[in-house]
Design a protein around this motif. Sequence first.
Motif, PDB file in Angstrom:
ATOM      1  N   ASP A  31      47.420  -4.931  65.317  1.00  0.00           N
ATOM      2  CA  ASP A  31      46.125  -4.805  64.653  1.00  0.00           C
ATOM      3  C   ASP A  31      45.401  -3.656  65.355  1.00  0.00           C
ATOM      4  O   ASP A  31      44.681  -3.860  66.332  1.00  0.00           O
ATOM      5  CB  ASP A  31      45.334  -6.106  64.750  1.00  0.00           C
ATOM      6  N   GLU A  33      42.892  -2.112  64.969  1.00  0.00           N
ATOM      7  CA  GLU A  33      41.450  -2.233  65.148  1.00  0.00           C
ATOM      8  C   GLU A  33      41.096  -2.928  66.462  1.00  0.00           C
ATOM      9  O   GLU A  33      39.941  -2.912  66.880  1.00  0.00           O
ATOM     10  CB  GLU A  33      40.830  -2.927  63.942  1.00  0.00           C
ATOM     11  N   ILE A  45      37.456   2.125  65.559  1.00  0.00           N
ATOM     12  CA  ILE A  45      38.567   2.422  64.661  1.00  0.00           C
ATOM     13  C   ILE A  45      38.239   1.790  63.322  1.00  0.00           C
ATOM     14  O   ILE A  45      37.904   0.613  63.241  1.00  0.00           O
ATOM     15  CB  ILE A  45      39.909   1.872  65.195  1.00  0.00           C
ATOM     16  N   GLU A  46      38.337   2.608  62.288  1.00  0.00           N
ATOM     17  CA  GLU A  46      38.065   2.153  60.925  1.00  0.00           C
ATOM     18  C   GLU A  46      39.328   2.341  60.091  1.00  0.00           C
ATOM     19  O   GLU A  46      39.914   3.434  60.067  1.00  0.00           O
ATOM     20  CB  GLU A  46      36.925   3.004  60.353  1.00  0.00           C
ATOM     21  N   ARG A  47      39.764   1.273  59.418  1.00  0.00           N
ATOM     22  CA  ARG A  47      40.954   1.356  58.556  1.00  0.00           C
ATOM     23  C   ARG A  47      40.576   2.102  57.275  1.00  0.00           C
ATOM     24  O   ARG A  47      39.637   1.737  56.587  1.00  0.00           O
ATOM     25  CB  ARG A  47      41.449  -0.047  58.220  1.00  0.00           C
ATOM     26  N   PHE A  53      43.993   5.335  59.893  1.00  0.00           N
ATOM     27  CA  PHE A  53      42.800   4.867  60.594  1.00  0.00           C
ATOM     28  C   PHE A  53      41.985   6.066  61.061  1.00  0.00           C
ATOM     29  O   PHE A  53      42.530   7.088  61.448  1.00  0.00           O
ATOM     30  CB  PHE A  53      43.198   4.025  61.819  1.00  0.00           C
ATOM     31  N   TRP A  55      39.574   7.226  63.979  1.00  0.00           N
ATOM     32  CA  TRP A  55      39.192   6.869  65.343  1.00  0.00           C
ATOM     33  C   TRP A  55      37.968   7.657  65.759  1.00  0.00           C
ATOM     34  O   TRP A  55      37.836   8.832  65.429  1.00  0.00           O
ATOM     35  CB  TRP A  55      40.296   7.215  66.330  1.00  0.00           C
TER      36      TRP A  55
END
Length: 167
Positions: A31, A33, A45-47, A53, A55
Amino acid sequence: MSHPSRPGAHLVEASVTIERPVGDVYGFYHDLENLPRFLGDVTAIERVDPATFRWTIVGPLGVRVRSMIRLTEERTNELIRYETTGPPGLRARWTVRFAAAADPARTEVHEVLEMPLGRLGHAALVLIGKPPAAEVAANLRRLKQLLETGEVTETAHAIRGKFGEPR
């Protein structure tokens, strides 16, 4: 699938043994995140999609940098590979391997960072106060602390204030 290093790439490696079963360690790391919880300079961190992702990294002098990372390979309880996006010769690549230790309640984690621009890229990072070998080792020590104790006290090679020391 093999993943040969690029000609001229500079590799940095570190390993740690974590007192948790391989499924727990792999699951936590998988994971992505979770990475800001132990990586010293990553603050968010954004998916973007299942394998990409965004960062946010805080660099020297507090400069914030956003970078796109792509998950390139994963084998459950064995391996995770990811890399920065951008021109092929300028990508940083990480390979993280997970293996059950002799005691199944322990996991061996081995990380390899392949830096862009070979020794020149490595030297540049050292000059700006971000020695890659020390950072990779400190990040793995923080992962170990987090998974074994639930908290991070290792502050080496982390942005000031991120893991509890005064800002």
